[in-house]
Write an enzyme that holds these catalytic residues in place. Structure first.
Site, PDB file in Angstrom:
ATOM      1  N   ILE A 109       0.860  -1.187   0.000  1.00 46.19           N
ATOM      2  CA  ILE A 109       0.000   0.000   0.000  1.00 46.19           C
ATOM      3  C   ILE A 109       0.892   1.232   0.000  1.00 46.19           C
ATOM      4  O   ILE A 109       1.753   1.385   0.868  1.00 46.19           O
ATOM      5  CB  ILE A 109      -0.924   0.016   1.230  1.00 46.19           C
ATOM      6  CG1 ILE A 109      -1.839  -1.220   1.223  1.00 46.19           C
ATOM      7  CG2 ILE A 109      -1.753   1.303   1.269  1.00 46.19           C
ATOM      8  CD1 ILE A 109      -2.614  -1.410   2.512  1.00 46.19           C
ATOM      9  N   PHE A 110       0.702   2.117  -0.975  1.00 49.00           N
ATOM     10  CA  PHE A 110       1.546   3.303  -1.108  1.00 49.00           C
ATOM     11  C   PHE A 110       0.865   4.519  -0.481  1.00 49.00           C
ATOM     12  O   PHE A 110      -0.277   4.834  -0.779  1.00 49.00           O
ATOM     13  CB  PHE A 110       1.818   3.588  -2.582  1.00 49.00           C
ATOM     14  CG  PHE A 110       2.642   4.835  -2.818  1.00 49.00           C
ATOM     15  CD1 PHE A 110       3.963   4.900  -2.406  1.00 49.00           C
ATOM     16  CD2 PHE A 110       2.089   5.945  -3.454  1.00 49.00           C
ATOM     17  CE1 PHE A 110       4.733   6.043  -2.623  1.00 49.00           C
ATOM     18  CE2 PHE A 110       2.845   7.087  -3.682  1.00 49.00           C
ATOM     19  CZ  PHE A 110       4.169   7.140  -3.261  1.00 49.00           C
ATOM     20  N   TYR A 114       1.295   8.723   0.381  1.00 48.96           N
ATOM     21  CA  TYR A 114       2.009   9.933  -0.042  1.00 48.96           C
ATOM     22  C   TYR A 114       1.552  11.164   0.743  1.00 48.96           C
ATOM     23  O   TYR A 114       2.059  12.267   0.526  1.00 48.96           O
ATOM     24  CB  TYR A 114       1.785  10.175  -1.541  1.00 48.96           C
ATOM     25  CG  TYR A 114       0.314  10.258  -1.915  1.00 48.96           C
ATOM     26  CD1 TYR A 114      -0.357  11.478  -1.921  1.00 48.96           C
ATOM     27  CD2 TYR A 114      -0.409   9.115  -2.237  1.00 48.96           C
ATOM     28  CE1 TYR A 114      -1.696  11.556  -2.249  1.00 48.96           C
ATOM     29  CE2 TYR A 114      -1.746   9.172  -2.564  1.00 48.96           C
ATOM     30  CZ  TYR A 114      -2.392  10.397  -2.569  1.00 48.96           C
ATOM     31  OH  TYR A 114      -3.725  10.467  -2.865  1.00 48.96           O
ATOM     32  N   GLU A 170      -9.932   6.616   4.224  1.00 45.51           N
ATOM     33  CA  GLU A 170      -9.713   7.261   2.935  1.00 45.51           C
ATOM     34  C   GLU A 170     -10.947   7.326   2.042  1.00 45.51           C
ATOM     35  O   GLU A 170     -11.118   8.295   1.304  1.00 45.51           O
ATOM     36  CB  GLU A 170      -8.590   6.523   2.176  1.00 45.51           C
ATOM     37  CG  GLU A 170      -7.308   6.355   2.961  1.00 45.51           C
ATOM     38  CD  GLU A 170      -6.578   7.675   3.191  1.00 45.51           C
ATOM     39  OE1 GLU A 170      -7.004   8.703   2.650  1.00 45.51           O
ATOM     40  OE2 GLU A 170      -5.583   7.673   3.933  1.00 45.51           O
TER      41      GLU A 170
END
Length: 208
Positions: free
Chosen positions: A15-16, A18, A95
Site C-alpha cells: 500500500i503506497f 504519499y 480514505e
C-alpha cells in the site's frame, strides 16, 4: 481492480502512502519502503471537512494528479495474511468514507536499489469528489491551511509533517509545490506572531 479482488488473489499486498500515511499509517504491516511512483504529481487540491477541517472551513490535503513527467515520493507498506483485510477495512473508513478517495494499482520504485519495483495499491481523490477543491495559488492554499482544523488536528500539522518527511527521508528531492506552500504558511505564522487555534495549545512546528 477493487481492493477485495486484490485481497482474494494475494497473500501479500503493498500500500503506497504519499500524505498522512507516510507518518501515520494506522494499520499493522510487515515492512515498509521509501520510494516513488511515476506519472503522478502530489497536490494540495483535495478538501477535508473531517480530519483537517470542517464543513464551514474545509482543510486542504494532498491527492495525486496525472502528469507523465512527474513522480511522487512516499512510503509503501507491505501487509500480509490477516493484515490485508484489516488494513483495507481501516483504509476504507479513513480514505474512502471520510476522504472520498478511489483506489488504483501503480508501480512503486523503491529508493533502495537492491529492491525491485513492485505493484502497490494507492488511494486517489479525483475532481469528481464533491469536496475536491482544485488548483489555487501557493499563497491561497497556505492561507486556507493556517486557519483550518478537524477531528485529528490542525491542517498546518499535516503540511509540516509531510514536508519534514520529505526533508528527512528524501533530502535529494525538491518538492516545489509542497515546500512553497510550507514557506508561505510559515510566513503567515511569522507575520502574525504565531497562531494558536481556538481551544488548542500552541502548535509546535517541527514536532514529529
Amino acid at each position: 481492480m477493487k481492493p477485495r479482488d486484490i485481497m482474494k488473489e494475494k497473500s501479500s499486498l503493498w500500500i503506497f502512502g504519499y500524505g498522512s500515511l507516510v507518518w501515520k499509517p494506522g494499520f499493522a504491516y510487515k515492512r515498509s519502503s521509501i520510494g516513488h511512483i511515476k506519472g503522478y504529481k502530489r497536490r494540495f487540491w483535495h478538501g477535508d471537512d473531517f480530519y483537517r477541517g470542517d464543513k464551514a472551513k474545509p482543510g486542504r490535503v494532498v491527492t495525486l494528479v496525472e502528469d507523465e513527467e512527474a513522480c511522487t515520493w512516499g512510503v509503501a507498506y507491505e501487509v500480509t495474511d490477516s493484515q490485508i483485510e484489516e488494513s483495507l477495512q481501516y483504509l476504507k473508513m479513513r480514505e474512502v468514507v471520510f476522504g472520498g478517495y478511489i483506489t488504483q494499482m501503480v508501480e512503486f520504485i523503491p529508493k533502495d536499489k537492491g529492491q525491485a519495483p513492485l505493484l502497490a495499491l494507492v488511494y486517489i481523490a479525483t475532481s469528481n469528489n464533491p469536496i475536491y477543491l482544485g488548483p489555487a495559488s501557493d499563497k491561497e492554499i497556505a492561507a486556507q491551511i493556517t486557519v483550518c482544523r478537524g477531528n485529528t488536528g490542525h491542517n498546518i500539522e499535516y503540511l509540516v509533517r509531510l514536508a519534514e518527511f520529505m526533508r528527512l527521508s528524501c533530502p535529494e528531492v525538491e518538492d516545489e509545490h509542497l515546500f512553497s506552500i510550507e514557506a508561505a504558511a510559515l510566513n503567515i505564522f511569522s507575520d502574525c506572531g504565531g497562531i494558536t487555534p481556538p481551544e488548542q495549545k500552541p502548535i509546535l512546528l517541527g514536532a514529529t
